[in-house]
Write an enzyme that holds these catalytic residues in place. Sequence first.
Site, PDB file in Angstrom:
ATOM      1  N   TYR A  24     -44.973  16.166  13.372  1.00 19.45           N
ATOM      2  CA  TYR A  24     -45.100  15.835  11.946  1.00 19.45           C
ATOM      3  C   TYR A  24     -46.088  14.699  11.733  1.00 19.45           C
ATOM      4  CZ  TYR A  24     -41.857  19.375  10.879  1.00 19.45           C
ATOM      5  OH  TYR A  24     -41.298  20.616  10.753  1.00 19.45           O
ATOM      6  N   HIS A  70     -40.680  15.850  18.651  1.00 15.32           N
ATOM      7  CA  HIS A  70     -40.775  16.642  17.433  1.00 15.32           C
ATOM      8  C   HIS A  70     -41.385  15.893  16.258  1.00 15.32           C
ATOM      9  CE1 HIS A  70     -40.512  20.372  15.414  1.00 15.32           C
ATOM     10  NE2 HIS A  70     -40.136  19.719  14.359  1.00 15.32           N
ATOM     11  N   HIS A  91     -47.412  29.519  19.132  1.00 16.47           N
ATOM     12  CA  HIS A  91     -46.902  28.877  17.915  1.00 16.47           C
ATOM     13  C   HIS A  91     -47.664  27.582  17.615  1.00 16.47           C
ATOM     14  CE1 HIS A  91     -44.216  26.983  15.060  1.00 16.47           C
ATOM     15  NE2 HIS A  91     -44.059  25.967  15.880  1.00 16.47           N
ATOM     16  N   PHE A  92     -47.770  26.691  18.610  1.00 17.34           N
ATOM     17  CA  PHE A  92     -48.408  25.415  18.241  1.00 17.34           C
ATOM     18  C   PHE A  92     -49.932  25.485  18.253  1.00 17.34           C
ATOM     19  CE2 PHE A  92     -47.081  24.382  22.696  1.00 17.34           C
ATOM     20  CZ  PHE A  92     -48.334  24.177  23.236  1.00 17.34           C
ATOM     21  N   HIS A  93     -50.470  26.627  18.694  1.00 18.19           N
ATOM     22  CA  HIS A  93     -51.898  26.802  18.438  1.00 18.19           C
ATOM     23  C   HIS A  93     -52.148  27.300  17.011  1.00 18.19           C
ATOM     24  CE1 HIS A  93     -52.443  25.995  22.696  1.00 18.19           C
ATOM     25  NE2 HIS A  93     -53.704  25.783  22.409  1.00 18.19           N
ATOM     26  N   ARG A 125     -45.056  30.200  29.637  1.00 14.75           N
ATOM     27  CA  ARG A 125     -46.121  29.259  29.298  1.00 14.75           C
ATOM     28  C   ARG A 125     -46.401  28.397  30.526  1.00 14.75           C
ATOM     29  NH1 ARG A 125     -43.259  24.517  25.661  1.00 14.75           N
ATOM     30  NH2 ARG A 125     -45.364  23.695  25.626  1.00 14.75           N
ATOM     31  N   ARG A 126     -47.429  27.574  30.464  1.00  7.77           N
ATOM     32  CA  ARG A 126     -47.720  26.546  31.468  1.00  7.77           C
ATOM     33  C   ARG A 126     -47.696  27.093  32.889  1.00  7.77           C
ATOM     34  NH1 ARG A 126     -44.118  21.361  29.756  1.00  7.77           N
ATOM     35  NH2 ARG A 126     -45.800  20.651  28.490  1.00  7.77           N
TER      36      ARG A 126
END
Lengths: 158, 548
Positions: free
Chosen positions: B226, B222, B373-375, B438-439
Amino acid sequence: MHIHKYEKIWLIFGIGSLFVFLTIIGVSAFAKGNQPPSCLTTIDPEKVDQTPPFNKPGLVKTGDNEYQLNMVASAFSYTPSQVEIPKGAKVTINVTTKDVIHGFEVVGTNINMMVEPGYVNSFTKTFDKAGEYTILCNEYCGAGHHMMTARIKVVDKQ
Amino acid sequence: MNETLKVDRRDAKLALAHIYVAFIALALGGLAGLLQTLVRSGKFTLPANISYYTILTTHGVLLGLVLTTFFIIGFQFAAVSRTAGTFSDRVRFWGWIGFWLMTIGTAMTAFFILIGEASVLYTFYAPLQAHPGFYLGLTLVVVGSWISGFAIFAHYARWKKEHPGQVSPLLTFMAVVNMVLWLVCSLGVAATVLIQLLPWSLGLVDRINVLVSRTLFWYFGHPLVYFWLLPAYMVWYAIIPKIIGGKIFSDSLARLSFILFLFFSIPVGFHHQLMEPGIDPFWKYVQVVLTFMVAIPSLMTAFAMFATFEMYGRSKGATGLFGWLRKLPWGDARFFAPFVGMLFFIPAGAGGLVNASHQLNQVVHNTIWVTGHFHLTLATTVVLTFFGAAYWLIPHLSGRVMTKAMNRLAIIQTIVWVVGMTFMSGSMHFAGLLGAPRRSAFSTYGNSPQALEWIPYQIAQAVGGTILFIGIILVLVIVTNLAFFAPKGETEFPVGEVAETAERTPLAMENWKLLIGITVALILIAYTIPFIDMIQNAPPGSKGYKLW
């Protein structure tokens, strides 16, 4: 340190919202029992086939309208691969793995668990709606990962 | 600060070397991403028996680990050299050592992935077992980045010694915070790789504790995000104000937000493990609370950015509630690309709160919602900000200028990215809510009616992926032009000045003993008891499996 008046308002509102969210999550989790699957039971991953209840995977009636569904995940299948559940039954699903990490997701429900070698994971759910549900592996486990699936049929009681 | 300040030629070479590797990773990783979306549409199969999961591992490692780490370290070297002065020969020498270790490590990792010995994805969860060369390559990348981090610390320490009683330059301070964050968190991944995975893959030990390994990974995983985000915030806080011609809203609040990121981005790894057995739900909740705290510095950042924009617009005579919006330099790609990145962070951040909430996480965990989300966070907010930074950073370092035509192309590139990502990430979010995992390669799960519902969304992902790949080609054209073909000249390295109304920065903000002390204390509070539980109640360990 000086903080601008508008920024104070913004931060009080923002941080206030975060605490409201956290309270909702906390009350739901601790007071209403909506905790994420976090079973602490361990198991020898190489002796799953000899360890009860996973030596006889499947649905077991444990009480009036209450059941246990014991499932074993392994690359790339679930045992059993078809389960019939009477409508309205309260089912505690226990699942473990014989090899690598797998996922256990029942599509369209909030049954969603990580299945890790050495651990049993568990979640209780009442099946109120008749129909067919797809179980699938949602954690990468190897070449056949996307073929790893099973079915739950929720049927009206005879 | 003096506006003609230039990054020294020798430091520029070091920074550029990192940036070249980053964009090569973008080209290859982006191609892998395109292939994945095509496979998942169900209309395309990979030739020559190439596995979907080999491509997926390539994509994740190259874009999630290589593109980010190389661009960030290159950018930070340039920013520190620009604001705290030219490096000493020793600092630069160690910077090069770091660069070569990371590059050799990357090549090694990529080699073992591409020959099919490491299709374990970029999270490499045990007991899937990759070739030891894969883990060794990753170790070299991390060790290289540590050396570069210490090079930055040494340079910062020298600046402090030469400027007693002064507050360090904002960009240098931020780079130091980010490297401290990186060092503290990457200790976790180093521990699982060196103590657990490497000896186990070499056959020195038979079994591995899977939960401990995953926990150490997410202790790192995580804060890793950041580590990606903070350089984007560096651009927003310290550089964008200068580009638009405005001022930094507040130096001390900018620093405070970075300090809060240092405190709260590490003791939160359990929110990636909410669905996991073996962790008591109380400790999951403790880390969820800490996770929500990490939203506070982002709220501060949003306020500071829009305050800067509004102050600038009003200083140019804007009236009305939103009149200042019209005064912003929309035609300047150095502003436009990062600004679009900021806008995308609004839904991205909201989605992040969803993911961190127990009961909602249960609905979306390991579905393609998370990929969506992380795209938004990494592949739009962070990446568009990096692109926007590259548009002045590369010509500054290469001694060239960006032409009007290239600026126009960069604006088009940003719009292409927005369109492509809206299609791809949007349909990922929707399909995820319907349960699509996912994946996973294309599958109808035995013609399950539920899985058939996902196919239109998967086709939309392929359309979006294709548009995004066009965006990658455009940015590669621009970057190549800026590095090698653009007209020679001087490009400014913009560094913002603090607004006159802002207060002086308290020196206590650079009390590193205190900052690192609080960071470590929070980590110990969040992790000690559950970690001891994991070890005391450990099940028999796992043998390695190679199931691909």
